[in-house]
Motif scaffolding. Structure first.
Motif, short mmCIF file in Angstrom:
data_model
loop_
_atom_site.label_atom_id
_atom_site.label_comp_id
_atom_site.label_asym_id
_atom_site.label_seq_id
_atom_site.Cartn_x
_atom_site.Cartn_y
_atom_site.Cartn_z
N ALA A 20 0.84 -1.21 0.00
CA ALA A 20 0.00 0.00 0.00
C ALA A 20 0.87 1.25 0.00
CB ALA A 20 -0.92 -0.01 1.23
N PHE A 21 1.98 1.19 0.75
CA PHE A 21 2.89 2.35 0.81
C PHE A 21 3.45 2.67 -0.58
CE2 PHE A 21 7.33 3.81 1.10
CZ PHE A 21 7.18 4.95 1.87
N LEU A 75 16.00 -0.60 4.15
CA LEU A 75 16.76 0.65 4.32
C LEU A 75 16.03 1.79 3.61
CD1 LEU A 75 20.45 -0.56 3.88
CD2 LEU A 75 19.06 -0.43 5.96
N GLU A 76 15.39 1.46 2.49
CA GLU A 76 14.62 2.47 1.78
C GLU A 76 13.45 2.97 2.64
OE1 GLU A 76 13.35 2.87 -2.72
OE2 GLU A 76 12.26 1.24 -1.79
N LEU A 77 12.76 2.03 3.28
CA LEU A 77 11.65 2.45 4.16
C LEU A 77 12.16 3.29 5.32
CD1 LEU A 77 9.21 -0.61 4.51
CD2 LEU A 77 9.03 1.37 3.01
N VAL A 78 13.32 2.88 5.87
CA VAL A 78 13.90 3.64 6.99
C VAL A 78 14.12 5.09 6.54
CG1 VAL A 78 15.98 3.91 8.41
CG2 VAL A 78 14.97 1.65 8.10
N HIS A 79 14.63 5.24 5.32
CA HIS A 79 14.89 6.59 4.80
C HIS A 79 13.57 7.35 4.52
CE1 HIS A 79 16.51 9.84 2.46
NE2 HIS A 79 15.88 9.44 1.37
N LEU A 80 12.67 6.70 3.80
CA LEU A 80 11.45 7.40 3.38
C LEU A 80 10.51 7.70 4.55
CD1 LEU A 80 10.72 5.44 0.06
CD2 LEU A 80 11.69 7.74 0.28
N LEU A 81 10.56 6.87 5.58
CA LEU A 81 9.66 7.08 6.72
C LEU A 81 10.36 7.83 7.86
CD1 LEU A 81 8.12 3.47 6.76
CD2 LEU A 81 6.88 5.56 6.18
N ALA A 247 5.05 2.80 11.60
CA ALA A 247 5.36 3.96 10.76
C ALA A 247 4.65 3.85 9.40
CB ALA A 247 6.87 4.08 10.56
N LEU A 248 4.58 2.63 8.87
CA LEU A 248 3.87 2.44 7.60
C LEU A 248 2.39 2.79 7.78
CD1 LEU A 248 5.51 -0.90 6.39
CD2 LEU A 248 5.46 1.24 5.08
N LYS A 249 1.82 2.31 8.87
CA LYS A 249 0.40 2.59 9.13
C LYS A 249 0.19 4.10 9.28
CE LYS A 249 -2.57 2.60 12.90
NZ LYS A 249 -2.73 2.29 14.29
N ASN A 250 1.05 4.74 10.09
CA ASN A 250 0.89 6.19 10.31
C ASN A 250 1.00 6.97 9.01
OD1 ASN A 250 0.54 5.68 12.97
ND2 ASN A 250 2.66 6.13 13.56
N GLN A 255 -2.68 9.50 4.08
CA GLN A 255 -2.81 9.68 2.63
C GLN A 255 -4.28 9.78 2.24
OE1 GLN A 255 0.18 10.26 1.24
NE2 GLN A 255 0.77 9.84 3.37
N PRO A 256 -4.66 10.84 1.53
CA PRO A 256 -6.08 10.98 1.18
C PRO A 256 -6.58 9.86 0.27
CG PRO A 256 -4.72 12.72 0.16
CD PRO A 256 -3.83 11.95 1.09
N ASN A 257 -5.67 9.21 -0.44
CA ASN A 257 -6.13 8.18 -1.40
C ASN A 257 -6.09 6.77 -0.80
OD1 ASN A 257 -3.29 8.21 -1.36
ND2 ASN A 257 -3.15 7.27 -3.39
N VAL A 258 -5.78 6.66 0.52
CA VAL A 258 -5.68 5.31 1.12
C VAL A 258 -6.71 5.15 2.23
CG1 VAL A 258 -4.17 3.70 2.36
CG2 VAL A 258 -3.20 5.21 0.63
#
Ligand SMILES: Cc1cc2nc3c(=O)[nH]c(=O)nc-3n(C[C@H](O)[C@H](O)[C@H](O)COP(=O)(O)OP(=O)(O)OC[C@H]3O[C@@H](n4cnc5c(N)ncnc54)[C@H](O)[C@@H]3O)c2cc1C
Length: 477
Positions: A20-21, A75-81, A247-250, A255-258
């Motif tokens: 979903a992210f 590591l990408e999620l760690v960066h993006l979140l 963090a993914l949930k938050n 997101q308005p589209n989720v």
């Protein structure tokens, strides 16, 4: 993808949340609805913060706990979140990285695995390891002509001999898959080894030495996070692995589209040439991502092939906390694994797959981090071992640990027992070919590519594999 499209993601574990992210970032104008049957999101990822005394807090993991630093998708999620400050790392030089142990059932007590070439020569396992490793590059190529797969045990026996296959090979599989290495497909579960044998003209070691060191980093947005991973053996998060799923949930709820629908199991999934319907028309998505176990998907889509081909292992996980400083009754190290018994799995065995010395490997999860006067360990039981209730009784488990560690253990001040039913799929022989056939059916049949099936039962089971699958899902939509 046009604006009137709508993607349904089934399952809110790590695979579903990361799907979903990534989909919401890739398609910011498309609606995404995530269905999770439970109230809580995260699936097997489950961290609990407990007070063990008025001044001491600890994180107890009921699911995954450590990640390898080459897990680029994480590591990408760690960066993006923005989770960099929550990272905790174990350096390769730490005792937790260097000291790993095996407990051979016939020997009863744990023995240290070599951490370097020099320690290999004096290792208690040298009579198994040395000849196996020295001979392998010179052993003739011996993969059966045209072979498309074999068990991990057969592969290891063929290249390294049966002693190494049983001790090290079966223990490794206990630790990662909680499975019998004789049932696990090497091609599906350890693709790097299967490919290394091809690249090394029949030798796995030569193939690993010849493997390209160049990594495709361009595909991942990691910022400066890889720099934090220099010299790191494994990493986790200060407040446990749930940091990632929380963090993914938050992110997703903002997101308005989720839309996240917890407590909402998908009970029906119908498809025709013109429409898809979830739960008798509650949602009519144009595309669907299923991340639920294949056995659960079978009840929604009974006509799809191969969904019941793989069994899943059940694991009992016991967290134990003792009121003694770390490394009092066990040596400093990551923990130990127990290989397959020489005869076969039977009720008379303790049923233990492995033990993790959490206070040593992830001590920075506990506060205060210095002068820690508590020890936490985690015991994993089950998988191919048949278990009765007696096997998981705390005094019984502790009596086995005392034999393994050759030390008297104090009474635990806190215990948690989690019975995880069918939690890790065993990717059996032929899995890779079966999944290709399944994907072909989804591409060509009535689904016409509108359903993708991913998750631990399809690709690899590690958290990195699950997140990577979520990153790549719907790439043709
Ligand atoms: C005890 C344990 C320890 C592990 N340790 C590690 C480790 O240290 N390192 C590592 O890399 N990996 C580890 N793993 C593996 C890794 O944690 C898992 O493979 C991964 O979390 C699976 O994520 P998933 O989203 O694919 O599946 P799941 O976590 O199973 O998520 C699927 C979700 O779908 C939901 N669902 C099911 N049916 C429906 C339905 N009909 N409708 C809606 N929702 C539904 C479920 O409730 C669940 O939330 C471990 C696994 C376990 C069990």
């Amino acid at each position: 993808m046009s604006l009137n499209r709508h993607i349904a993601v089934i399952g809110g574990g790590l695979t579903g949340l990361s799907s979903a992210f990534h989909l919401s970032r890739r398609f910011p104008d498309i609606f995404i609805t995530l269905f999770e049957k439970q109230h809580r999101l995260g699936g097997w990822v489950q961290s609990e913060c407990v007070d063990v005394s008025p001044s001491q807090q600890m994180v107890l993991e009921a699911g995954p706990r450590t990640i390898r630093p080459n897990a680029k998708s994480i590591l990408e999620l760690v960066h993006l979140l923005g989770l960099k400050d929550s990272l905790i790392t174990v350096p390769r030089t730490a005792a937790a990285a260097r000291n790993r142990f095996l407990c051979i059932p016939e020997h009863e007590q744990i023995q240290s695995l070599p951490a370097s070439l020099s320690s290999l020569v004096v290792s208690p396992f040298r009579s198994i390891l040395l000849p196996a490793i020295l001979r392998e590059p010179f052993r003739q190529a011996n993969r059966a002509h045209g072979s498309q797969d074999e068990s991990f045990d057969s592969f290891m026996t063929r290249r390294f001999g049966k002693d190494l296959a049983r001790t090290l090979g079966s223990a490794l599989v206990h630790g990662i898959y909680a499975a019998d290495s004789r049932k696990l497909s090497v091609r599906a579960a350890f693709p790097l080894l299967w490919e290394a044998e091809e690249r090394g003209w029949g030798s796995v070691i030569l193939g690993l030495l010849r493997s390209s060191q160049e990594e495709d980093l361009a595909d991942y947005e990691m910022g400066d996070i890889p720099r934090n991973m220099n010299g790191v053996s494994v990493f986790s998060f200060r407040n446990g692995m749930s940091t990632l799923t929380d963090a993914l949930k938050n992110y997703l709820v903002q997101q308005p589209n989720v839309k996240i629908l917890s407590d909402t199991p998908v009970t029906s999934l119908d498809v025709s040439e013109t429409k898809i319907q979830i739960n008798q028309g509650m949602l009519k998505p144009t595309h669907v991502v299923s991340t639920i176990p294949l056995l659960a998907l079978k009840s929604l889509l009974p006509s799809l092939p191969h969904l019941t081909a793989n069994p899943s292992s059940s694991v009992t996980l016991i967290n134990l906390v003792f009121s003694v400083p770390p490394n009092t009754f066990h040596p400093p190290g990551f923990g130990y694994l127990i290989p397959r018994p020489q005869d076969d799995y039977s009720l008379s065995m303790p049923g233990i797959l492995g033990v993790i010395f959490d206070s040593c490997s992830l001590s920075s999860q506990d506060t205060p981090t210095t002068n820690n006067s508590f020890t936490k360990i985690t015991v994993m039981l089950g998988g191919p071992h048949p278990l009765t209730e007696d096997h998981t009784r705390i005094p019984v488990v502790i009596s086995h640990l005392e034999k393994h560690l050759g030390a008297k253990l104090p009474d635990p001040v806190l215990t948690r027992t989690h019975h995880h039913d069918k939690c890790i799929p065993t990717l059996t022989l032929g899995h890779v070919d079966r999944i290709s056939e399944l994907k072909e059916v989804l591409r060509r049949g009535v689904w016409r590519g509108r359903l993708e099936i991913i998750g631990a039962g399809v690709g690899g089971v590690s958290v990195a594999d699950c997140v990577d699958a979520g990153k790549r899902v719907g790439s043709l939509w």
